[in-house]
Design a protein around this motif. Structure first.
Motif, mmCIF file in Angstrom:
data_model
loop_
_atom_site.group_PDB
_atom_site.id
_atom_site.type_symbol
_atom_site.label_atom_id
_atom_site.label_comp_id
_atom_site.label_asym_id
_atom_site.label_seq_id
_atom_site.Cartn_x
_atom_site.Cartn_y
_atom_site.Cartn_z
ATOM 1 N N UNK A 80 0.842 -1.195 0.000
ATOM 2 C CA UNK A 80 0.000 0.000 0.000
ATOM 3 C C UNK A 80 0.877 1.244 0.000
ATOM 4 N N UNK A 81 1.403 1.581 -1.190
ATOM 5 C CA UNK A 81 2.266 2.740 -1.320
ATOM 6 C C UNK A 81 1.474 4.042 -1.288
ATOM 7 N N UNK A 82 2.174 5.098 -0.925
ATOM 8 C CA UNK A 82 1.649 6.439 -1.166
ATOM 9 C C UNK A 82 1.561 6.656 -2.673
ATOM 10 N N UNK A 83 0.475 7.248 -3.125
ATOM 11 C CA UNK A 83 0.271 7.513 -4.548
ATOM 12 C C UNK A 83 0.684 8.952 -4.860
ATOM 13 N N UNK A 84 1.803 9.164 -5.552
ATOM 14 C CA UNK A 84 2.252 10.537 -5.834
ATOM 15 C C UNK A 84 1.235 11.294 -6.668
ATOM 16 N N UNK A 85 1.054 12.553 -6.329
ATOM 17 C CA UNK A 85 -0.027 13.328 -6.938
ATOM 18 C C UNK A 85 0.308 13.825 -8.340
ATOM 19 N N UNK A 86 1.586 13.822 -8.713
ATOM 20 C CA UNK A 86 1.900 14.280 -10.064
ATOM 21 C C UNK A 86 1.299 13.339 -11.108
ATOM 22 N N UNK A 87 1.158 12.052 -10.766
ATOM 23 C CA UNK A 87 0.540 11.126 -11.723
ATOM 24 C C UNK A 87 -0.944 11.427 -11.880
ATOM 25 N N UNK A 88 -1.588 11.862 -10.795
ATOM 26 C CA UNK A 88 -3.001 12.252 -10.882
ATOM 27 C C UNK A 88 -3.156 13.483 -11.766
#
Length: 474
Positions: A80-88
């Protein structure tokens, strides 16, 4: 090392229950419709709230949620990694809003990205070809099983090879995918060290074996040191070796399933490449294969010609396994994550995932029976009930690990901190583990005490799920 102060929690106010909108205020709305009477109602109660009331309701609900954006989420085998917001941000760009029915000529950028992701995943996994179509890890598993079946049918052995061998420590989806594909499952017992028992494997595979499904490192975090011999045993029997990619996070830039002898693998981009992790939403489970199986991949595939990218259908394709070309925006995020980190970054992520797991395991006071492990470890709660431990950890404002599995560890606490957590966060997690380890049975039996939803009857909830809401006075 920091320990949690029990008084800090007992002095705080209990968490308040947030009523439903319909419990706050409603108004009766008359309904007029041309539909038949048996399909309509005379009136309908709807919430009647002001904008501030509505905004505060949802903000309060959001404050009661727990996820990777609020704290560590150390569920073992889930990454359960942190999802980086730049990909969003990239997935939200107007240019990413591509209708799937547009012509190839008008979506060359889209096809180029898909082709690039195919190439990157093939390189990472040591595979010769990749499909991006499956919409989740389990769907990728099932697609992989269909590919194995198509291969054996092409060899004239489709009916004969009707068994799939799966270790007893494997993910439950392995058993389900094999059964859904029409195969009989042969469960393989683990050796005393938690790895594949070579003698048991040698006895289990024969002319009926279609494949061995294997996770490496396995669910205990242990690397299968005999993987090349395992591959030889399976291949000598005419079977295929399938790689469950759930734990690929431990190997990035360091080892490749294709080099170990695997013929098929699926990638969990929501685990390894930090795209959002489900929760009912879209995922993606690309599947890679060696050259001998490439002709069976789902259609369409993307290839590069002299002057463009184009869709094509492999010669003996198993057909489609998902609409259009998979979950496009999830694949955009995976591509962006890989491109941003590059080879060195992916290798560094793997190193830190292994380091964090080993550091945390050294700090907790529970016994860790199997080692050396990689990105995750399985501790034993000993005389405590693992489910009670998990519930009590919620009172210490952290999310608990996976519990009760794999079953070869008594009262298992399966923990994976991932590479994104700092030493400070790992120390806080360890402090919560150790605080619970020192508590008596009564404290654990009453937990959780500070959550909005208290302890429920899990058996009753599973057998008789409540799927609708009734007013409290009913």
């Amino acid at each position: 090392m920091e320990r949690y102060d029990q008084a800090r929690f007992s002095q705080e106010d209990d968490v308040e229950y947030e009523p439903l909108l319909s419990e706050k205020s409603t108004q009766d709305v008359e309904v007029e419709s041309s539909l038949p009477d048996d399909l309509t109602r005379d009136s309908l109660e709807l919430p009647d709230l002001s904008e501030p009331e509505l905004a505060r309701h949802y903000v309060r609900l959001s404050q009661q949620n727990y996820g990777v954006d609020t704290g560590p989420y150390p569920l073992g085998s889930c990454t359960m990694k942190y999802n980086p917001k730049f990909t969003e941000d990239l997935a939200a760009r107007p240019s990413a809003a591509v209708h799937p029915d547009r012509s190839e000529e008008s979506v060359q950028g889209t096809l180029g990205l898909l082709h690039g992701l195919q190439e990157q995943l093939a390189k990472i996994g040591g595979m010769d070809a990749v499909t991006l179509q499956p919409p989740a890890g389990a769907a990728g598993e099932f697609a992989g099983i269909l590919l194995a079946k198509a291969y054996h049918e092409s060899q004239g052995e489709g009916e004969q090879r009707d068994e799939i061998v799966i270790p007893d420590s494997a993910h439950g989806t392995n058993f389900a995918s094999a059964a859904l594909g029409g195969y009989d499952v042969v469960e393989l017992p683990s050796a005393e060290d938690g790895r594949v028992d070579l003698d048991a494997l040698d006895a289990a595979v024969d002319e009926n074996t279609a494949a061995l499904m294997l996770t490496n490192p396995n669910t205990l975090g242990l690397f299968e040191r005999d993987i090349e011999e395992i591959a030889d045993i399976v291949h000598d029997a005419g079977g295929l070796l399938y790689y469950d990619g759930a734990n690929l996070n431990a190997l990035l830039g360091r080892a490749r399933p294709g080099d170990m002898g695997f013929d098929i693998m699926h990638f969990n981009v929501h685990k390894t490449f930090a795209t959002p992790h489900g929760g009912g939403g879209p995922g993606a489970g690309p599947v890679g294969v060696t050259e001998d199986l490439a002709e069976f991949l789902p259609n369409p595939q993307v290839r590069e010609t002299d002057d463009a990218f184009e869709f094509f259908e492999p010669d003996s394709s198993i057909g489609k396994v998902h609409g259009f070309y998979g979950n496009w925006l999830v694949l955009v995020k995976a591509y962006a994550y890989i491109a941003r980190l590059g080879d060195d970054g992916l290798s560094d992520a793997s190193a830190k995932a292994v380091l964090n797991a080993n550091y945390l395991a050294e700090q907790v006071e529970y016994d860790v029976p199997f080692e050396p492990f990689h990105h995750e470890f399985v501790a034993s709660a000993g005389d405590q009930d693992a489910a009670d431990v998990a519930k009590r950890m919620l009172d210490y404002a952290v999310h608990p690990p996976t519990t009760k599995w794999p079953e070869i560890v008594s009262e298992a606490l399966m923990t994976e901190p991932t590479e994104v957590e700092s030493k400070r966060t790992l120390d806080q997690l360890a402090a919560a583990f150790n605080a619970v380890a020192g508590e008596d049975d009564d404290a654990l039996a009453d937990a959780p005490e500070r959550t909005t939803a208290r302890r429920i009857d899990q058996t009753e909830a599973a057998r008789n799920p409540r799927l609708s809401w009734y007013a409290l006075d009913n």
